[in-house]
Design a protein around this motif. Sequence first.
Motif, PDB file in Angstrom:
ATOM      1  N   SER A 266     -54.102 -40.936 -35.170  1.00 25.68           N
ATOM      2  CA  SER A 266     -54.833 -39.755 -35.640  1.00 25.68           C
ATOM      3  C   SER A 266     -56.208 -39.688 -34.991  1.00 25.68           C
ATOM      4  O   SER A 266     -56.680 -38.605 -34.623  1.00 25.68           O
ATOM      5  CB  SER A 266     -54.986 -39.789 -37.155  1.00 25.68           C
TER       6      SER A 266
ATOM      7  N   ARG B 162     -55.865 -38.381 -31.479  1.00 28.35           N
ATOM      8  CA  ARG B 162     -55.663 -36.923 -31.472  1.00 28.35           C
ATOM      9  C   ARG B 162     -56.982 -36.196 -31.741  1.00 28.35           C
ATOM     10  O   ARG B 162     -57.286 -35.183 -31.116  1.00 28.35           O
ATOM     11  CB  ARG B 162     -54.623 -36.513 -32.508  1.00 28.35           C
TER      12      ARG B 162
ATOM     13  N   TRP C  40     -58.927 -33.624 -29.190  1.00 28.36           N
ATOM     14  CA  TRP C  40     -59.302 -32.276 -29.647  1.00 28.36           C
ATOM     15  C   TRP C  40     -60.786 -32.034 -29.402  1.00 28.36           C
ATOM     16  O   TRP C  40     -61.189 -30.980 -28.929  1.00 28.36           O
ATOM     17  CB  TRP C  40     -58.961 -32.144 -31.133  1.00 28.36           C
TER      18      TRP C  40
END
Length: 198
Positions: A23, A26, A30
């Motif tokens: 996570s 990611r 982003w």
Amino acid sequence: MASVEIETLTSALAKLPGLGPRSARRAVLWLIKRRESALVGLLDALEAVRTTLVECDTCGNVDTTNPCAICTDARRDSRALCVVEDVADLWALDRARLFTGRYHVLGGRLSALEGVRPEDLTIGQLIERVSQGGIDEVVLAMNATLEGQTTAHYIAERLEGYPVRITQLAHGLPVGGELDYLDEGTLAQALRARRPMG
């Protein structure tokens, strides 16, 4: 392979509650894609939090003012005091907008295994607040764990000599919960706290 800086950021984010390494990776990707809009805003927000947050001397809440906005809000009922384990509990209860009084953050819960004693928490400050008068009810909003309930009982005993009503949050079945998915402790508490219908 990512650069050392990107790996360092990923590792730092992975330490946050609810974020694991995947996570965090990611989130970093982003942020990299939106570095001009999102990354700059995030950095500014983190810097503002780092430089302006303080702990309220009265209740233990975290805010940008001391005393905090809750303690200085004249619309709040100063006769009702809700005792919670930590700031996250305070924020959760206040977000629901069901309690209109003031709060007291203990900074944890009693735990023999972890070596947390009464003097490690703000129980002394709580007793001092109650002893000054003006408080009619103390709501013990501890988590429904063994340590939380031990803490609640300890505080209730310490407050016995004061003219305050001591209440505790109800425990039992959650709204929308199905019996076959609940643990035995929750079911036992729900049965013990049963009340007449109507």
